[in-house]
Design a protein around this motif. Structure first.
Motif, PDB file in Angstrom:
ATOM      1  N   GLY A  92     -27.282  20.831  12.848  1.00 16.13           N
ATOM      2  CA  GLY A  92     -26.799  19.073  12.446  1.00 16.13           C
ATOM      3  C   GLY A  92     -27.073  19.258  11.013  1.00 16.13           C
ATOM      4  O   GLY A  92     -26.509  18.555  10.310  1.00 16.13           O
ATOM      5  N   MET A  93     -26.403  21.132  10.697  1.00 12.88           N
ATOM      6  CA  MET A  93     -26.221  20.364   9.365  1.00 12.88           C
ATOM      7  C   MET A  93     -25.074  22.241   8.562  1.00 12.88           C
ATOM      8  O   MET A  93     -24.854  22.693   9.814  1.00 12.88           O
ATOM      9  N   LEU A  94     -24.320  22.463   7.951  1.00 15.30           N
ATOM     10  CA  LEU A  94     -23.546  23.041   7.461  1.00 15.30           C
ATOM     11  C   LEU A  94     -23.850  23.803   6.187  1.00 15.30           C
ATOM     12  O   LEU A  94     -23.497  23.195   4.718  1.00 15.30           O
ATOM     13  N   MET A  95     -23.842  25.246   6.138  1.00 20.07           N
ATOM     14  CA  MET A  95     -24.209  25.705   5.115  1.00 20.07           C
ATOM     15  C   MET A  95     -22.707  26.490   4.624  1.00 20.07           C
ATOM     16  O   MET A  95     -22.115  27.774   5.899  1.00 20.07           O
ATOM     17  N   VAL A  96     -22.196  26.490   3.223  1.00 17.92           N
ATOM     18  CA  VAL A  96     -21.158  27.615   2.924  1.00 17.92           C
ATOM     19  C   VAL A  96     -21.842  28.822   2.153  1.00 17.92           C
ATOM     20  O   VAL A  96     -22.678  28.060   1.084  1.00 17.92           O
ATOM     21  N   SER A  97     -22.176  29.148   2.259  1.00 17.33           N
ATOM     22  CA  SER A  97     -22.243  30.750   1.127  1.00 17.33           C
ATOM     23  C   SER A  97     -20.786  31.375   0.540  1.00 17.33           C
ATOM     24  O   SER A  97     -19.703  31.678   1.356  1.00 17.33           O
ATOM     25  N   ALA A  98     -21.839  31.657  -1.030  1.00 15.58           N
ATOM     26  CA  ALA A  98     -20.319  32.646  -1.722  1.00 15.58           C
ATOM     27  C   ALA A  98     -21.224  33.688  -2.231  1.00 15.58           C
ATOM     28  O   ALA A  98     -21.993  33.475  -2.313  1.00 15.58           O
ATOM     29  N   SER A  99     -20.591  34.747  -1.718  1.00 10.82           N
ATOM     30  CA  SER A  99     -21.114  36.099  -2.440  1.00 10.82           C
ATOM     31  C   SER A  99     -20.234  37.687  -3.206  1.00 10.82           C
ATOM     32  O   SER A  99     -19.145  36.986  -2.554  1.00 10.82           O
ATOM     33  N   GLY A 100     -21.008  37.666  -4.117  1.00  7.46           N
ATOM     34  CA  GLY A 100     -19.858  38.626  -4.618  1.00  7.46           C
ATOM     35  C   GLY A 100     -20.590  39.747  -5.952  1.00  7.46           C
ATOM     36  O   GLY A 100     -21.909  39.378  -5.784  1.00  7.46           O
TER      37      GLY A 100
END
Length: 106
Positions: A92-100
Motif C-alpha cells: 500500500g505504500m511506495l518508498m523512494v530511497s537515495a544512497s551514495g
C-alpha cells in the motif's frame, strides 16, 4: 552539492571519503488511488499526477541525502543510487530511497 551516479566527479579528485549517506521518502497508496480515480489525468498513456508524485518523492529522498552529506562536510555525493520499493499491507505504500558516498574533493 555535486551528485553523481558515477564513482568519481569529472576533472575533480576525491580527497577523502566521508561515508555512506541516505535519504528516503514514503508515499501512501491513497495518493495513487486518487490519481487513478481521475482517469482524465492520463494523457497519451502517461499518468501525469502519478509521475509528479514519484518525482516529488525522488526529490525529497535526494534532498535528504545531500543534507546528510553536507552535515558531514562533503562537497559531493558519488555513486548515487535510486531505489523504488513497495511497502506495507498489500503493498500500500511506495518508498523512494537515495544512497551514495559522501566525499570531500580537492
Amino acid at each position: 552539492m555535486i551528485t553523481s551516479t558515477t564513482p568519481t566527479v569529472a576533472e575533480r579528485e576525491i580527497a577523502r571519503t566521508l561515508g555512506v549517506v541516505t535519504g528516503e521518502a514514503i508515499i501512501g497508496a491513497h495518493i495513487f488511488r486518487d490519481f487513478f480515480a481521475g482517469i482524465t489525468n492520463i494523457i497519451g498513456g502517461r499518468a501525469g499526477g502519478y509521475e509528479k508524485a514519484l518525482r516529488e518523492a525522488r526529490d525529497i529522498a535526494l534532498r535528504e541525502m545531500t543534507e546528510e552529506a553536507r552535515s558531514l562536510g562533503a562537497d559531493a555525493v558519488v555513486g548515487v543510487d535510486l531505489d523504488y520499493e513497495t511497502l506495507g499491507v498489500e503493498n500500500g505504500m511506495l518508498m523512494v530511497s537515495a544512497s551514495g558516498t559522501a566525499v570531500k574533493l580537492r
